[in-house]
Design an enzyme around this catalytic site. Sequence first.
Site, mmCIF file in Angstrom:
data_model
loop_
_atom_site.group_PDB
_atom_site.id
_atom_site.type_symbol
_atom_site.label_atom_id
_atom_site.label_comp_id
_atom_site.label_asym_id
_atom_site.label_seq_id
_atom_site.Cartn_x
_atom_site.Cartn_y
_atom_site.Cartn_z
ATOM 1 N N TYR A 195 3.909 6.713 -3.663
ATOM 2 C CA TYR A 195 3.343 5.349 -3.663
ATOM 3 C C TYR A 195 3.053 4.909 -5.096
ATOM 4 O O TYR A 195 3.475 3.833 -5.523
ATOM 5 C CB TYR A 195 2.074 5.368 -2.829
ATOM 6 C CG TYR A 195 1.349 4.046 -2.693
ATOM 7 C CD1 TYR A 195 1.919 2.974 -2.003
ATOM 8 C CD2 TYR A 195 0.058 3.878 -3.219
ATOM 9 C CE1 TYR A 195 1.230 1.774 -1.844
ATOM 10 C CE2 TYR A 195 -0.630 2.683 -3.063
ATOM 11 C CZ TYR A 195 -0.048 1.633 -2.371
ATOM 12 O OH TYR A 195 -0.742 0.450 -2.214
ATOM 13 N N GLY B 230 1.627 -7.554 8.032
ATOM 14 C CA GLY B 230 0.676 -6.472 7.752
ATOM 15 C C GLY B 230 -0.750 -6.999 7.693
ATOM 16 O O GLY B 230 -1.011 -8.177 7.983
ATOM 17 N N PHE B 231 -1.648 -6.123 7.307
ATOM 18 C CA PHE B 231 -3.078 -6.467 7.246
ATOM 19 C C PHE B 231 -3.323 -7.621 6.252
ATOM 20 O O PHE B 231 -3.693 -8.730 6.646
ATOM 21 C CB PHE B 231 -3.857 -5.186 6.892
ATOM 22 C CG PHE B 231 -5.214 -5.408 6.303
ATOM 23 C CD1 PHE B 231 -6.142 -6.234 6.922
ATOM 24 C CD2 PHE B 231 -5.564 -4.760 5.117
ATOM 25 C CE1 PHE B 231 -7.402 -6.431 6.360
ATOM 26 C CE2 PHE B 231 -6.826 -4.942 4.562
ATOM 27 C CZ PHE B 231 -7.735 -5.788 5.176
ATOM 28 N N VAL C 3 13.139 -5.288 3.686
ATOM 29 C CA VAL C 3 13.289 -5.917 2.372
ATOM 30 C C VAL C 3 14.137 -5.065 1.418
ATOM 31 O O VAL C 3 14.562 -5.545 0.359
ATOM 32 C CB VAL C 3 11.876 -6.237 1.796
ATOM 33 C CG1 VAL C 3 11.188 -4.998 1.279
ATOM 34 C CG2 VAL C 3 11.916 -7.290 0.717
ATOM 35 N N TYR D 185 12.289 -8.382 -15.314
ATOM 36 C CA TYR D 185 12.853 -9.668 -14.844
ATOM 37 C C TYR D 185 12.210 -10.839 -15.592
ATOM 38 O O TYR D 185 12.870 -11.825 -15.898
ATOM 39 C CB TYR D 185 12.668 -9.818 -13.328
ATOM 40 C CG TYR D 185 13.877 -9.327 -12.548
ATOM 41 C CD1 TYR D 185 14.204 -7.977 -12.522
ATOM 42 C CD2 TYR D 185 14.691 -10.222 -11.862
ATOM 43 C CE1 TYR D 185 15.322 -7.533 -11.825
ATOM 44 C CE2 TYR D 185 15.802 -9.783 -11.160
ATOM 45 C CZ TYR D 185 16.110 -8.435 -11.148
ATOM 46 O OH TYR D 185 17.220 -8.002 -10.457
#
Length: 314
Positions: A145, A10-11, A57, A159
């Site tokens: 998003y 990606g960018f 992913v 985690y």
Amino acid sequence: MRILVTGGAGFIGSHLCEKLLGDGHSVVALDNLITGSVENIAHLAGHPRFKFIHHDVTEYIFIDGSLDFVMHLASPASPVDYLQFPIQTLKVGALGTHKALGLAREKGAGFLLASTSEVYGDPLVHPQPETYWGNVNPVGPRGVYDEAKRFAEALVFAYMRYHGMSTRVARIFNTYGPRMRADDGRVVPTFICQALRGEDITVYGDGSQTRSFCFVSDTVAGLIKLMESGCPGPVNIGNPDEMTVLDFAKLIASAVGGGRGIVFRDLPVDDPRIRRPDITKARSELGWEPLIPLSDGLAKTVEYFRGKLCSSSC
Ligand code: NAD
Ligand code: UDP
């Protein structure tokens, strides 16, 4: 170190891979190319310390050999992209972050999440410090998003606390530079390409909403400083140089020259009215602040798109 960069085609991811290789690390870039492109990393192909894996992913990730760090950037990032791929955006923030964390845990690696200023939504506190919890509409179109990234942040901290992992959360603010897609819909490539093509510049709403633009090399330097620090974050990574979208349109018109004029279009739903990072924490904990002035970063970006548009129309 051997570092996995998800979203590496990606960018921002491609610039990050390039910088990490330059710093002497080995890099595995993993990407499903939903919004990225192999063109962004073509110049790294054949590098002895670089490897690319075409993979989603959100599916189980298998990586041969050891890993020291996972930098998790995979996610559509432009509002136009995440409105086109709402389910994939929710999945990559939730399932993708889960898989990437599981991989890091299995390998005993550190983990960095590329989160976003969108976790602050349409902020009621200005500028935004990391202590602000935000003002997000969970059921609005941008919720796919914003909430995916908020879930991702919560998962990273779970985690860290439950498994004792070494984790970091970066909240990235509007970043721009070469390798953004001309058609990704974000304001920087859109305005520059409109001006270069001699089209009207499309300002949404009355243009009084503000943004603060950070050049990609500064953002990448901030992410690397955060990785190298012992700071779990969240840490804002952005440039506090704030301006209205209308002033930005005028700046692009004069920087590029030759554009037609400015036209006004409807403001998208839930478009944040103001945005500027408080970077006190990045300065004190990471010794980082942006170095590239907007004029220099825009000159480089305009040059990039001039080359792109010329080669696509020639
Ligand atoms: P981008 O769209 O150019 O890059 C994202 C990359 O992730 C793409 O190459 C895409 O193909 C890949 N990807 C998406 N879903 C995937 C999946 N399921 N599996 C594997 N790869 C996947 O966007 P960007 O601007 O480079 O953003 C990179 C990261 O930084 C994103 O996580 C974004 O949320 C975050 N961020 C960016 C900005 C910004 O201004 N550019 C601001 C805040 C946060
Ligand atoms: N914007 C605009 N015209 C465009 C594209 C975007 O006025 O053609 C505005 C958009 O409404 C927002 C700002 O520019 O207020 C930044 O939009 P972008 O999509 O780059 O990212 P955001 O910061 O909203 O995630």
